[in-house]
Enzyme design. Structure first.
Site, short mmCIF file in Angstrom:
data_model
loop_
_atom_site.label_atom_id
_atom_site.label_comp_id
_atom_site.label_asym_id
_atom_site.label_seq_id
_atom_site.Cartn_x
_atom_site.Cartn_y
_atom_site.Cartn_z
N GLU A 156 -7.38 -2.92 -0.29
CA GLU A 156 -8.46 -3.02 -1.29
C GLU A 156 -8.04 -2.32 -2.58
O GLU A 156 -8.22 -1.10 -2.71
CB GLU A 156 -9.75 -2.36 -0.77
CG GLU A 156 -10.54 -3.21 0.17
CD GLU A 156 -11.86 -2.57 0.59
OE1 GLU A 156 -12.73 -3.28 1.11
OE2 GLU A 156 -12.02 -1.34 0.38
N GLU A 168 -12.01 -8.58 5.63
CA GLU A 168 -12.90 -7.47 6.01
C GLU A 168 -14.31 -7.77 5.53
O GLU A 168 -14.53 -8.07 4.36
CB GLU A 168 -12.39 -6.16 5.42
CG GLU A 168 -13.25 -4.95 5.74
CD GLU A 168 -12.68 -3.66 5.13
OE1 GLU A 168 -11.45 -3.47 5.18
OE2 GLU A 168 -13.46 -2.87 4.58
#
Length: 325
Positions: free
Chosen positions: A159, A248
């Site tokens: 991320e 995710e």
């Protein structure tokens, strides 16, 4: 011609059904690739993989990095994809203990391969551009180990936080050739800015001249800031044929905790199904938070009873069984 009775036809049909049902994910789909913004299998059909993301390979998540857990996720949760979230920066992560982390995750990867499912190897880092040399070393070693295996999917930056797409893109272009030396055709997932949300920006300037590249998209289904606006951003990217993998997502809010809003979660799940997006749900741990699938002290060997699953765990298990049948 020998006459075949009705009972024989029924038996043959049952045998065919059992054979099909017994096929593993890799037997069904084989080598994956990206075509016109979609994940397709060796029959050139769109494939949608669904599964579970293990938690950080440290803290409360580390103890669930076992072959027995993989077996239970395959046999009971009916996953066809597992994400291995290898911690990088925190204490005891890869930067501090590279050999320990490598050995920990490869036990899970090896078992996933044995069970015939796909496995997403996640460089679980928020600042991967600061650790590119370590990433190159790791992905060289891992790609060499699994050279030629089509079950591996490589996620090279979990991320990206507050950084630009140009920084992420530069990192990816520098790192991808390292993997391609040994994994010429495997899917490689590139991160997106702002915690894997700004995929609409990526769609205007994707990586070109590299095959089988996808981009990660993350959301937390109950978070007030992750609703229609975020779906619209992703829809823009999909319209431009940017291949997305939801590597995710959680039923709670962005901090992993907060409220589990069933209605909002159902909307997000329907959206992924409608757009035929592959996904892994965050996360397999017994930490006391909303997105954790297990209650505290749940067994590290699987075989969880329903009362050992959290509301998130029971919901996700039911959805996987229904959707992956």
């Amino acid at each position: 011609m020998k006459h075949i009775g009705f009972s024989s036809i029924v038996i043959m049909a049952c045998l065919l059904y059992v054979t099909a049902a017994a096929q593993t994910a890799i037997q069904q789909h084989g080598k994956l690739s990206i075509r016109q913004g979609k994940l397709i299998d060796q029959q050139e059909k769109i494939v949608q993989l669904r599964g579970i993301s293990l938690s950080w390979s440290i803290w409360e998540g580390k103890k669930y990095y076992t072959p027995e857990v993989v077996d239970w996720l395959v046999d009971d949760f009916k996953v066809n994809l597992i994400r291995v979230a290898m911690a990088i920066e925190p204490d005891s992560g890869y930067l501090q203990l590279p050999e320990e982390q490598f050995n920990l995750i490869t036990k899970v990867v090896d078992r996933a391969i044995e069970r015939g499912i796909y496995v997403l190897i996640d460089w679980h880092d928020h600042h991967a551009n600061q650790h590119i040399e370590q990433a190159k070393k790791f992905f060289t070693k891992i790609a060499q180990r699994y050279q030629g295996n089509p079950q591996l999917i490589y996620e090279i930056w979990n991320e990206p936080e507050k950084t630009t797409w140009q920084v992420v893109k530069h990192y990816a272009i520098a790192l991808i050739p390292t993997i391609r030396k040994y994994a010429q055709d495997n899917i490689i997932v590139v991160g997106s800015p702002h915690w894997d949300q700004d995929v609409d920006r990526v769609a205007h300037d994707p990586i070109t001249n590299m095959n089988n590249i996808a981009y990660s998209f993350h959301f937390y289904a109950s978070d007030p800031n992750h609703q229609e606006r975020l779906r619209h951003q992703a829809a823009q990217a999909l319209t431009m044929q940017l291949p997305l993998l939801v590597t995710e997502w959680g039923v709670g809010e962005a901090n992993g905790d907060g409220r589990f809003d069933r209605k909002k979660t159902d909307i997000w799940l329907h959206w992924m199904e409608e757009n035929q997006l592959s996904w892994t749900n965050w996360n397999l741990t017994d930490k006391n938070e909303t997105t954790a699938l297990l209650k505290p002290k749940a067994s590290v060997r699987g075989h969880w009873k329903k009362n050992e699953l959290t509301p998130a765990g029971r919901y996700i298990r039911a959805q996987l069984i229904k959707l992956n049948q």
